[in-house]
Design an enzyme around this catalytic site. Structure first.
Site, mmCIF file in Angstrom:
data_model
loop_
_atom_site.group_PDB
_atom_site.id
_atom_site.type_symbol
_atom_site.label_atom_id
_atom_site.label_comp_id
_atom_site.label_asym_id
_atom_site.label_seq_id
_atom_site.Cartn_x
_atom_site.Cartn_y
_atom_site.Cartn_z
ATOM 1 N N SER A 79 0.835 -1.183 0.084
ATOM 2 C CA SER A 79 -0.094 -0.039 -0.020
ATOM 3 C C SER A 79 0.964 1.283 -0.019
ATOM 4 C CB SER A 79 -0.795 -0.025 1.315
ATOM 5 O OG SER A 79 -1.514 -1.144 1.394
HETATM 6 N N1 SAH Z 1 0.253 -5.124 4.221
HETATM 7 C C1 SAH Z 1 0.639 -5.592 2.920
HETATM 8 C C2 SAH Z 1 -0.489 -5.593 1.925
HETATM 9 C C3 SAH Z 1 -0.284 -6.553 0.891
HETATM 10 S S1 SAH Z 1 -1.507 -6.497 -0.340
HETATM 11 C C4 SAH Z 1 2.083 -5.126 2.886
HETATM 12 O O1 SAH Z 1 2.527 -4.204 3.849
HETATM 13 O O2 SAH Z 1 2.764 -5.444 1.752
HETATM 14 C C5 SAH Z 1 -2.735 -7.745 0.424
HETATM 15 C C6 SAH Z 1 -2.285 -9.152 0.630
HETATM 16 O O3 SAH Z 1 -3.326 -9.964 1.097
HETATM 17 C C7 SAH Z 1 -1.757 -9.761 -0.363
HETATM 18 O O4 SAH Z 1 -0.452 -10.084 -0.143
HETATM 19 C C8 SAH Z 1 -2.647 -11.130 -0.685
HETATM 20 O O5 SAH Z 1 -2.001 -12.150 -1.291
HETATM 21 C C9 SAH Z 1 -3.129 -11.095 0.820
HETATM 22 N N2 SAH Z 1 -4.417 -12.007 0.967
HETATM 23 C C10 SAH Z 1 -5.510 -12.127 0.162
HETATM 24 N N3 SAH Z 1 -6.523 -12.925 0.551
HETATM 25 C C11 SAH Z 1 -5.767 -13.363 1.770
HETATM 26 C C12 SAH Z 1 -6.255 -14.341 2.613
HETATM 27 N N4 SAH Z 1 -7.398 -14.812 2.643
HETATM 28 N N5 SAH Z 1 -5.232 -14.873 3.850
HETATM 29 C C13 SAH Z 1 -4.146 -14.208 3.785
HETATM 30 N N6 SAH Z 1 -3.785 -13.270 2.877
HETATM 31 C C14 SAH Z 1 -4.525 -13.041 1.940
#
Ligand code: SAH
Length: 231
Positions: A79
Site C-alpha cells: 500500500s
Molecule cells: N500490508 C501488506 C499489503 C499486501 S496486499 C504489505 O505491507 O505489503 C494484501 C495481501 O493480502 C496480498 O499479499 C494477498 O496475497 C493477501 N491475501 C489476500 N487474501 C488473503 C487471505 N485470505 N489470507 C491471507 N492473505 C491474503
C-alpha cells in the site's frame, strides 16, 4: 521533541540503512504524512525507522518512498505509505498489544507494527511473499512478528484473542471469525465493499455489537478465502 517537532524520530544507526533512504524517509514523513494529518508519534517513529526498500522488489528500490502503492509480485501490491500510516493511526494500538495482520504481503506493515506493539501475527496466503517477508524481518532483527501462510479470512484461532486486527485486503464484509477472535473493546481496521472499490472502516467490539465508523474511499486487492471473496 524539539522546536521543529522532527528531531529524534529516527533511531541511531542501522546497518541496513543508507543515507539516501534516511533522507527519502524524512521527506516522505513530512510531505506525505504530517501534511495530511498523521500525527501519532508512534506511527511516525515506526515509518521513520523501517526501510521500505527492503520489502519491495530490488528493481523498484529507488521508488520505495514514492506516494503510491507498488507491485510486490503475484498480482499483489504494497500500500501507499500514507494509507499504511492512516490505518496504523486508526488502530490506536499500544506497546502491550497483540495484533493480527491479515494479508501481510511484503511484511512492511507487520514490520511497522512490530516496532509499535508487543507481538504481531501476520497471515499471508502466498507462500513466496510470506518467505520474503520473513527474510526482510530477519534482516531488520524484528523478532516479535510471526508470519504464517494460510487463509487469514478465518483468523488465527490458535493465537486468539487479539487486541486489534488489521487487514490490507478488501472483503465484502467483516469476517465473523475476526469478530469472534477479537477481545471486547478491540478494533478492526480494514477495507470493506465491492471488489473494485471499498470503504476503509474502523469496527469496535462492544459485547455482541460492532460499532462501525467509515473513514474514506479506498482501493485494495481482494481478500480471497472462505470468509472473503471466492478464489
Ligand atoms: N500490508 C501488506 C499489503 C499486501 S496486499 C504489505 O505491507 O505489503 C494484501 C495481501 O493480502 C496480498 O499479499 C494477498 O496475497 C493477501 N491475501 C489476500 N487474501 C488473503 C487471505 N485470505 N489470507 C491471507 N492473505 C491474503
Amino acid at each position: 521533541m524539539d522546536a521543529d517537532g522532527e528531531a529524534k524520530l529516527f533511531d541511531d544507526g542501522d546497518s541496513f540503512d543508507s543515507s539516501w533512504s534516511l533522507i527519502a524517509r524524512n521527506k516522505m514523513i513530512n510531505a506525505q504524512l504530517r501534511k495530511r494529518g498523521i500525527h501519532d508519534r508512534r506511527v511516525l517513529e515506526a515509518l521513520a525507522n523501517v526501510p521500505r526498500e527492503l520489502f519491495i522488489p530490488a528493481d523498484l528500490a529507488g521508488r520505495a518512498y514514492e506516494d503510491c502503492p507498488l507491485p510486490i509480485g503475484y498480482g499483489q501490491t504494497i500500500s501507499q505509505p500514507y494509507v499504511v500510516a492512516l490505518m496504523l493511526q486508526l488502530l490506536e494500538s499500544g506497546p502491550e498489544d497483540r495484533v493480527l495482520d491479515v494479508g501481510s504481503g511484503s511484511g512492511y506493515q507487520s514490520a511497522l507494527l512490530g516496532r509499535m506493539v508487543k507481538s504481531v501475527y501476520g497471515i499471508e496466503r502466498i507462500i513466496a511473499l510470506a518467505a520474503s517477508a520473513r527474510e526482510a524481518l530477519a534482516k531488520l532483527r524484528i523478532e516479535n512478528v510471526t508470519i504464517r501462510t494460510g487463509d487469514g479470512s478465518l483468523g488465527w484461532p490458535a493465537e486468539a484473542p487479539f487486541d486489534y486486527i488489521i487487514c490490507g485486503a478488501g472483503a465484502p464484509e467483516v469476517p465473523q471469525s475476526w469478530i469472534d477472535q477479537l477481545i471486547d473493546g478491540g478494533r478492526i481496521v480494514m477495507p470493506v465493499g465491492q471488489a473494485a472499490s471499498q470503504v476503509l472502516i474502523v469496527a469496535e467490539k462492544h459485547g455482541s455489537e460492532m460499532v462501525r465508523h467509515e473513514i474514506c474511499a479506498v482501493r485494495f486487492v481482494k481478500l480471497l478465502g472462505e470468509q472473503g471473496w471466492a478464489t
